[in-house]
Design an enzyme around this catalytic site. Structure first.
Site, PDB file in Angstrom:
ATOM      1  CE  LYS A  30      42.477  38.189  29.411  1.00 19.78           C
ATOM      2  NZ  LYS A  30      43.086  36.882  29.072  1.00 19.78           N
ATOM      3  CB  THR A  31      42.221  36.078  24.036  1.00 19.23           C
ATOM      4  OG1 THR A  31      41.829  35.812  25.384  1.00 19.23           O
ATOM      5  CG2 THR A  31      42.904  34.850  23.474  1.00 19.23           C
ATOM      6  CG  ASP A 224      46.361  35.747  29.581  1.00 21.96           C
ATOM      7  OD1 ASP A 224      45.977  36.926  29.679  1.00 21.96           O
ATOM      8  OD2 ASP A 224      45.625  34.820  29.205  1.00 21.96           O
ATOM      9  CD  GLU A 225      43.175  36.303  33.071  1.00 23.16           C
ATOM     10  OE1 GLU A 225      43.122  37.326  33.794  1.00 23.16           O
ATOM     11  OE2 GLU A 225      42.225  35.922  32.378  1.00 23.16           O
ATOM     12  CD  GLN A 255      37.861  41.125  34.479  1.00 22.44           C
ATOM     13  OE1 GLN A 255      37.182  40.110  34.330  1.00 22.44           O
ATOM     14  NE2 GLN A 255      38.441  41.729  33.462  1.00 22.44           N
ATOM     15  NE  ARG A 614      32.357  38.228  33.993  1.00 22.00           N
ATOM     16  CZ  ARG A 614      33.451  38.498  33.302  1.00 22.00           C
ATOM     17  NH1 ARG A 614      33.883  37.655  32.407  1.00 22.00           N
ATOM     18  NH2 ARG A 614      34.105  39.637  33.465  1.00 22.00           N
TER      19      ARG A 614
END
Length: 658
Positions: A30-31, A224-225, A255, A614
């Site tokens: 994503k980043t 973002d998010e 998420q 994770r």
């Protein structure tokens, strides 16, 4: 520009106009996509200062800024008197709101140099308001008032509207105080943290000229998010992007785990409703986890019926198959897990920092802390206080230390009037002064008839109750240590004190669970040691603070096993993950189970999904078949998520209410 990007990532980076929804699954880069897209906009002629990138944390903003600089290369050194090169505007929602409010605060009746109140300032204001309303601390406490007001502000509920939405007696009191609280802030020319969003939204809604001016500052907005936005944030972004419509939002509805603090997953679910011409790009290639881990994660999240359709696909197929382990009780769960971690570290392939133990509630890590200390495995705890640092545990441990050694003046003074027993500040100061003059410990002075005669009756009664408490708990210790701590809790009415101090049901439950865990800790110690003594238990538990708090261990802590809540683990990844306590009532949490709320269960499932994703290489899920409550083992029920993960749940809708 496309170097190193997969096809979906390239599509997101190369879509440079119009609404764009990037559904970025866990571990899909994503980043990387966000920063490449910003760099691509600049390379296509968009001035950097016409781009606004909004994040949720300063850390995320800083990382984004660094990555963009790496992609575009260092800026040429500017000459004297030459204007600085334009830069992308990157910051948190709150920092952007402060910038806008500084420009236009006078339009809503605030000075341009308005103050921003921190928590301490807020509590002072809340106390002042409650005092003016003549409300006692038993009716509503400053912290509770601020929690209720903060919840209302997250929902954009004004003081006037709060009267209508208040349901409980406490909320009606809060509604009465809310108006005065806001008036007090305004009189001081101040806003609290939540006000920054509320007033910005109000300003953009009420003043078309300001809205046009602020929206006109940018040609492109990236968020973002996006799944974590609350109502105010959603409406602010919509107002700023309505003109140019160049809005790119990045996030993952799977998420979305912060509903309890105002985040609304429907914002990302309904993006196409708000922007019908939006391009939707799904990032599904996962670079983090093995195929076996993603297989169970995909299977689990499919049981959430309201979500964007997407399936994570592994870039690396091979890895160990996730394990599900069940233990007879939580002690065996902790002991076996930590023992395995110690063996892994001994082999030298992994460092402590490669391993994480994830849990749902703040009470769970206590046993793991104990075992990690026993095995001399370094660890750090994130997402909650260390178990032994919590107020209620520190209070009860101070009692135990004083009971074991009455001359322990520090422990005595911590609990001398907790719960209140007539030994207020003035009396305590008299005792301390007498102890200093005579060179004796405070408890010895408190037994002196001369001092007792000089104290007021309530203070003499309080000292008498302490003397009886010391006698009763020591007598109980002769029976068992577990009995002694149960006697301590009962004789001090400490659970009543918890209910007096805290009025939020969730807070009371969390504090009570911590106390229960302390009883369990004593019980486990007593079963383990053939000659269990209070001094031995106190010595064992004292090691944590000394070892983890020393300056020389700070560097070592960085290379340590992680203990995290699943909420705190979001955004992190580890080669080895242990997801513990997969039982009904823990995950999903008892509050969601009791409520029978589909929405709450769906968020718990997303939380479990975050935990699973994770893990990079090795994932272990575990549950205890019995778990102690108030020192006694009680049978547990395996988490419904285990049945879903293994494909043994009958169908994705089986838990839905009919």
């Amino acid at each position: 520009m496309s170097e190193g990007l997969n096809q979906a990532q390239q599509q997101a980076v190369q879509t440079l106009s119009g609404p764009l929804l990037v559904l970025a699954g866990a571990g899909t880069g994503k980043t990387r996509v966000v920063t490449f897209r910003i760099a691509n906009l600049i390379r296509h002629g968009v001035s950097a200062d016409r781009i606004l990138a909004v994040t949720f944390t300063n850390k995320a903003a800083g990382e984004m800024r660094e990555r963009i600089t790496e992609l575009l290369g260092p800026r040429p050194r500017r000459r004297k008197h030459e204007a600085a090169a334009p830069q992308v505007v990157i910051g948190t929602f709150h920092s952007q709101c402060v910038r806008m409010l500084r420009q236009h605060a006078t339009k809503i009746g605030f000075p341009a140099k308005f103050a921003i109140y921190d928590r301490s300032d807020q509590e002072s204001m809340a106390r002042s308001v409650l005092r003016d309303l003549r409300l006692s601390s038993t009716a509503i406490k400053p912290g509770d008032l601020l929690a209720i007001i903060g919840g209302w502000k997250n929902q954009s509920i004004t003081p006037e509207q709060s009267v209508a939405v208040a349901r409980t007696d406490r909320e009606h009191l809060a509604a009465a105080a809310y108006r005065r609280y806001q008036e007090g802030l305004r009189l001081c020319g101040a806003m609290d943290f939540d006000d920054l969003l509320v007033y910005t939204e109000d300003l953009l809604h009420r003043d078309a000229e300001v809205c046009q001016l602020e929206a006109g500052r940018f040609d492109h907005i990236l968020v973002d998010e996006y799944q974590d936005t609350n109502g105010s944030q959603y409406r602010i972004i919509k107002a700023l992007a309505a003109g140019h419509r160049n809005l790119c939002v990045v996030g993952d509805d799977d998420q979305s785990i912060y509903g309890w603090r105002g985040a609304d997953v429907t914002h990302i679910l309904n993006f196409r409703n708000d922007w019908p011409d939006a391009t939707v790009v799904r990032l599904e290639e996962n670079y983090r986890s093995s195929g076996q881990i993603l297989e169970i994660a995909n299977r689990l999240i499919a049981y959430n019926t309201t979500r964007h359709d997407k399936t994570l696909r592994p870039v690396r197929q091979h890895g160990q198959r996730p394990r599900i382990l069940q233990f007879k009780d939580e002690t065996e769960e902790a002991k076996t897990t930590v023992g395995e971690i110690a063996r892994l570290l001994d082999r030298g392939r992994y460092q402590p920092r490669d391993i994480a133990i994830l849990f749902r509630t703040n009470e769970q890590p206590r046993l793991f802390e104990t075992e990690l200390r026993r095995c001399k495995v370094p660890y750090v705890i994130l997402g909650s206080q260390s178990f032994f640092d919590r107020r209620e545990i520190r209070d009860l441990m101070a009692y135990l230390k004083w009971i074991d050694q009455p001359d322990d003046e520090i422990s005595l003074l911590r609990v001398i009037n907790t719960p209140p027993r007539g030994l207020g500040g003035k009396t305590v100061q008299t005792i301390i002064d007498a102890a200093v003059r005579s060179g004796r410990p405070a408890w010895r002075v408190m037994e002196d008839p001369t001092l007792l005669d000089a104290l007021p009756k309530p203070a003499r009664h309080g000292i008498g109750s302490l003397r009886e408490l010391l006698r009763d708990v020591r007598m109980a210790t002769e029976s068992s240590l577990t009995h002694s701590i149960q006697t301590l809790i009962q004789r001090t009415s400490y659970l009543d004190e918890v209910r007096r101090i805290y009025s939020e049901p969730e807070e009371i439950e969390a504090r009570t669970n911590s106390i229960q865990e302390l009883v369990n800790a004593v019980s486990v110690y007593e079963e383990r040691e053939s000659e269990a003594q209070l001094a031995g238990f106190l010595s064992d538990t004292a090691l944590a603070g000394r070892e983890l708090g020393s300056e020389k261990d700070k560097l070592a802590q960085r290379n340590a096993v992680w203990l995290l809540t699943m909420h705190a683990a979001k955004g992190l990844e580890f080669p080895i993950v242990y997801l513990v306590g997969l039982e009904e009532g823990l995950l999903p949490h008892s509050r969601s189970v009791k409520a029978g709320d589909e929405t709450a269960i769906a968020e718990e499932r997303r939380l479990c999904y975050v935990g699973l994703t994770r893990a990079q290489e090795t994932l272990t899920l575990s549950l205890a078949l019995t778990r102690r409550k108030w020192g006694k083992p009680r049978p547990t029920t395996p988490s419904r998520f285990l049945y879903e993960i293994t494909g043994k749940a009958t169908n994705p809708n089986q838990y839905r209410r009919r």
